[in-house]
Each structure stands twice: as C-alpha cells, then as structure tokens.
Design a protein around this motif. Structure first.
Motif, PDB file in Angstrom:
ATOM      1  N   VAL A  55       0.929  -1.294  -0.013  1.00 18.78           N
ATOM      2  CA  VAL A  55      -0.061  -0.047  -0.019  1.00 18.78           C
ATOM      3  C   VAL A  55       0.815   1.272  -0.128  1.00 18.78           C
ATOM      4  O   VAL A  55       0.558   2.031  -0.550  1.00 18.78           O
ATOM      5  N   GLY A  56       2.081   1.280   0.895  1.00 17.53           N
ATOM      6  CA  GLY A  56       2.778   2.326   0.839  1.00 17.53           C
ATOM      7  C   GLY A  56       3.681   2.449  -0.485  1.00 17.53           C
ATOM      8  O   GLY A  56       3.535   3.553  -0.940  1.00 17.53           O
ATOM      9  N   TYR A  57       3.946   1.535  -1.288  1.00 22.01           N
ATOM     10  CA  TYR A  57       4.700   1.495  -2.475  1.00 22.01           C
ATOM     11  C   TYR A  57       3.735   2.071  -3.390  1.00 22.01           C
ATOM     12  O   TYR A  57       3.943   2.851  -4.240  1.00 22.01           O
ATOM     13  N   GLY A  58       2.426   1.660  -3.582  1.00 26.66           N
ATOM     14  CA  GLY A  58       1.229   2.112  -4.432  1.00 26.66           C
ATOM     15  C   GLY A  58       1.066   3.455  -4.382  1.00 26.66           C
ATOM     16  O   GLY A  58       1.149   4.388  -5.161  1.00 26.66           O
ATOM     17  N   THR A  59       1.186   3.955  -3.020  1.00 25.70           N
ATOM     18  CA  THR A  59       1.063   5.551  -2.446  1.00 25.70           C
ATOM     19  C   THR A  59       2.223   6.160  -3.336  1.00 25.70           C
ATOM     20  O   THR A  59       2.294   7.149  -3.911  1.00 25.70           O
ATOM     21  N   LEU A  60       3.357   5.727  -2.960  1.00 28.17           N
ATOM     22  CA  LEU A  60       4.767   6.324  -3.598  1.00 28.17           C
ATOM     23  C   LEU A  60       4.556   6.467  -5.260  1.00 28.17           C
ATOM     24  O   LEU A  60       5.076   7.493  -5.889  1.00 28.17           O
ATOM     25  N   VAL A  61       4.267   5.513  -5.881  1.00 32.63           N
ATOM     26  CA  VAL A  61       4.128   5.376  -7.161  1.00 32.63           C
ATOM     27  C   VAL A  61       2.751   5.683  -7.800  1.00 32.63           C
ATOM     28  O   VAL A  61       2.474   5.897  -9.062  1.00 32.63           O
ATOM     29  N   GLU A  62       1.749   6.341  -6.852  1.00 33.09           N
ATOM     30  CA  GLU A  62       0.762   6.762  -7.025  1.00 33.09           C
ATOM     31  C   GLU A  62      -0.309   5.945  -8.105  1.00 33.09           C
ATOM     32  O   GLU A  62      -0.676   6.376  -9.203  1.00 33.09           O
ATOM     33  N   SER A  63      -0.171   4.751  -7.582  1.00 32.08           N
ATOM     34  CA  SER A  63      -1.151   3.784  -8.396  1.00 32.08           C
ATOM     35  C   SER A  63      -2.246   3.345  -7.725  1.00 32.08           C
ATOM     36  O   SER A  63      -2.122   2.702  -6.508  1.00 32.08           O
ATOM     37  N   VAL A  64      -3.573   3.871  -8.021  1.00 31.85           N
ATOM     38  CA  VAL A  64      -4.794   3.473  -7.466  1.00 31.85           C
ATOM     39  C   VAL A  64      -4.957   1.903  -7.506  1.00 31.85           C
ATOM     40  O   VAL A  64      -5.441   1.401  -6.285  1.00 31.85           O
ATOM     41  N   PRO A  65      -4.726   1.001  -8.322  1.00 38.92           N
ATOM     42  CA  PRO A  65      -5.032  -0.322  -8.407  1.00 38.92           C
ATOM     43  C   PRO A  65      -4.152  -1.053  -7.493  1.00 38.92           C
ATOM     44  O   PRO A  65      -4.906  -1.885  -6.698  1.00 38.92           O
ATOM     45  N   ILE A  66      -2.994  -0.517  -7.289  1.00 41.09           N
ATOM     46  CA  ILE A  66      -1.826  -1.347  -6.377  1.00 41.09           C
ATOM     47  C   ILE A  66      -2.441  -0.641  -4.798  1.00 41.09           C
ATOM     48  O   ILE A  66      -2.488  -1.775  -3.984  1.00 41.09           O
TER      49      ILE A  66
ATOM     50  N   MET B   1      20.621   6.321  -9.732  1.00 41.88           N
ATOM     51  CA  MET B   1      19.370   6.496  -8.995  1.00 41.88           C
ATOM     52  C   MET B   1      19.189   7.308  -7.917  1.00 41.88           C
ATOM     53  O   MET B   1      19.835   7.700  -7.164  1.00 41.88           O
ATOM     54  N   ASP B   2      18.002   8.307  -8.388  1.00 44.63           N
ATOM     55  CA  ASP B   2      17.999   9.618  -7.331  1.00 44.63           C
ATOM     56  C   ASP B   2      17.307   8.867  -5.905  1.00 44.63           C
ATOM     57  O   ASP B   2      16.935   7.568  -5.818  1.00 44.63           O
ATOM     58  N   ALA B   3      17.194   9.717  -4.793  1.00 38.91           N
ATOM     59  CA  ALA B   3      16.753   9.420  -3.482  1.00 38.91           C
ATOM     60  C   ALA B   3      15.301   8.721  -3.628  1.00 38.91           C
ATOM     61  O   ALA B   3      14.929   7.930  -3.091  1.00 38.91           O
ATOM     62  N   THR B   4      14.361   9.740  -4.350  1.00 40.23           N
ATOM     63  CA  THR B   4      13.128   8.956  -4.521  1.00 40.23           C
ATOM     64  C   THR B   4      12.598   7.512  -5.132  1.00 40.23           C
ATOM     65  O   THR B   4      12.177   6.735  -4.613  1.00 40.23           O
ATOM     66  N   LEU B   5      13.604   7.266  -6.375  1.00 44.51           N
ATOM     67  CA  LEU B   5      13.626   5.880  -6.832  1.00 44.51           C
ATOM     68  C   LEU B   5      14.027   5.023  -5.920  1.00 44.51           C
ATOM     69  O   LEU B   5      13.704   3.882  -5.849  1.00 44.51           O
ATOM     70  N   TRP B   6      15.092   5.370  -5.212  1.00 44.12           N
ATOM     71  CA  TRP B   6      15.855   4.509  -4.349  1.00 44.12           C
ATOM     72  C   TRP B   6      14.724   3.915  -3.137  1.00 44.12           C
ATOM     73  O   TRP B   6      14.658   2.972  -2.673  1.00 44.12           O
ATOM     74  N   ILE B   7      14.098   4.820  -2.546  1.00 44.79           N
ATOM     75  CA  ILE B   7      13.008   4.558  -1.698  1.00 44.79           C
ATOM     76  C   ILE B   7      11.965   3.813  -2.194  1.00 44.79           C
ATOM     77  O   ILE B   7      11.366   3.025  -1.559  1.00 44.79           O
ATOM     78  N   VAL B   8      11.482   4.150  -3.444  1.00 43.27           N
ATOM     79  CA  VAL B   8      10.407   3.368  -4.070  1.00 43.27           C
ATOM     80  C   VAL B   8      11.013   1.763  -4.175  1.00 43.27           C
ATOM     81  O   VAL B   8      10.204   0.914  -3.871  1.00 43.27           O
ATOM     82  N   THR B   9      12.251   1.664  -4.612  1.00 45.37           N
ATOM     83  CA  THR B   9      12.612   0.515  -4.827  1.00 45.37           C
ATOM     84  C   THR B   9      12.853  -0.462  -3.414  1.00 45.37           C
ATOM     85  O   THR B   9      12.476  -1.583  -3.591  1.00 45.37           O
ATOM     86  N   LEU B  10      13.318   0.492  -2.516  1.00 43.78           N
ATOM     87  CA  LEU B  10      13.425  -0.428  -1.108  1.00 43.78           C
ATOM     88  C   LEU B  10      12.083  -0.605  -0.484  1.00 43.78           C
ATOM     89  O   LEU B  10      11.820  -1.903  -0.180  1.00 43.78           O
ATOM     90  N   VAL B  11      11.002   0.146  -0.845  1.00 41.19           N
ATOM     91  CA  VAL B  11       9.691  -0.050  -0.008  1.00 41.19           C
ATOM     92  C   VAL B  11       9.197  -1.356  -0.755  1.00 41.19           C
ATOM     93  O   VAL B  11       8.575  -2.490  -0.297  1.00 41.19           O
ATOM     94  N   GLY B  12       9.301  -1.329  -2.178  1.00 36.53           N
ATOM     95  CA  GLY B  12       8.775  -2.401  -2.959  1.00 36.53           C
ATOM     96  C   GLY B  12       9.225  -3.873  -2.719  1.00 36.53           C
ATOM     97  O   GLY B  12       8.695  -4.860  -2.597  1.00 36.53           O
ATOM     98  N   SER B  13      10.744  -3.701  -2.748  1.00 32.67           N
ATOM     99  CA  SER B  13      11.509  -4.809  -2.488  1.00 32.67           C
ATOM    100  C   SER B  13      11.203  -5.554  -1.139  1.00 32.67           C
ATOM    101  O   SER B  13      10.993  -6.768  -0.876  1.00 32.67           O
ATOM    102  N   ALA B  14      10.845  -4.578  -0.064  1.00 32.38           N
ATOM    103  CA  ALA B  14      10.678  -5.086   1.125  1.00 32.38           C
ATOM    104  C   ALA B  14       9.353  -5.905   1.287  1.00 32.38           C
ATOM    105  O   ALA B  14       8.992  -6.758   1.858  1.00 32.38           O
TER     106      ALA B  14
END
Lengths: 96, 96
Positions: A55-66, B1-14
C-alpha cells in the motif's frame, strides 16, 4: 492505449483481483469452522506487514489499483488474524 | 538512481520479500501438525492462479523482481495446497 499495454493491464488486473479475492473463502472457512488452529499466526502477521508495504509502495508510485488491491487483501488478512486469535483463545486459555 | 527512486525500490522490495516469506511458516505449521483442515482449498487454488498471473505480468513488463517474488510465492502456495490434499485424504476417505 495500444494492444500490448491493454494486455499488460488486463493480465495485471486479473492477477490482482484473484490474489485479493482468494482470501474471501479463507475468511468464510475459519468463520464457519470456528477454528483456525492450522492457520499460521506468523504467516498472517508477516503477510499483513508486507501488504501494508505494498500500500505504501502504491502510494509512492501513485497507483490506485496497487493501493486498492493491497488494501482489500490487508483487510482480509487482518480479519483472518483476528478470527485466529479469537478462536485460539476460545479453544485454549493460552493460544498455541 | 535518485533518492525517491531508491526509496520506491526499497519499499517495493521489502514488501515483496515479506509477502513471499510470509508463507514459509504456513508450510512449516501444516507440515508439523500433519493437518490442514482449517486451510481453505479454494483460497490456495485462486491464490495460485493469481500468482501465476503475476508471473505472466512480470514476464510482459520484463520485471525480474516481480517474476522472482511471485514464482517463489507460487511454489509455497502449491506446497500448502498439496499438503492440504495429502493430510485431508489421510484424515477422511472423502476430503471435505
């Protein structure tokens, strides 16, 4: 939307719908049996934390389906967890 | 990789690591108890089909992490399903 993107969206949406809807019969089964001994407590704790992460990831990438799919699955996982705690306590003074 | 993309990748991977690893204790619990009566058969069938869909989605978008995480979860879901069939049959001549 071109044909490839349409197929990608369709496959992703179908997958999301299935991995979310899957947990509805598990809620129903535990509720009907009034028993969740075989359900793993750590599984549904770790799964819930992971779903909150999605849900946090979906919020970061702004994806409503996720956000939507994972929020629904999270609610179902938490219901299963609460039912397990409830029925384990009813069966044993100290849950196993 | 910028800071935002790094956080997105980290949250998604976790999130992916947690929603996959979550099913390991469920496999262990069913194996130890030699019982999976409370596990919903339709849940793990629908979940497996959905996970196969996610593997297909990962293949279409060429994402190795999506393919890897969902393939591992699919294997765990299929093991839970097989153990349920095995232990239900051992407990009842006709599985419920």
């Amino acid at each position: 939307m071109d044909a490839t993107l349409w197929i990608v969206t369709l496959v992703g949406s179908a997958a999301a719908a299935l991995t979310t809807a899957a947990f509805v019969p598990q809620v129903i089964r535990v509720w009907r049996l009034k028993d969740a001994r075989d359900i793993s407590f750590p599984t549904f704790v770790i799964f819930s934390v992971g779903l909150a992460g999605w849900v946090g990831y979906g919020t970061l990438v702004e994806s409503v389906p996720i956000i939507a799919a994972n929020s629904l699955t999270l609610i179902l996982a938490l219901v299963i967890l609460l039912l397990k705690v409830k029925f384990d306590r009813a069966a044993h003074p100290r849950p196993d």
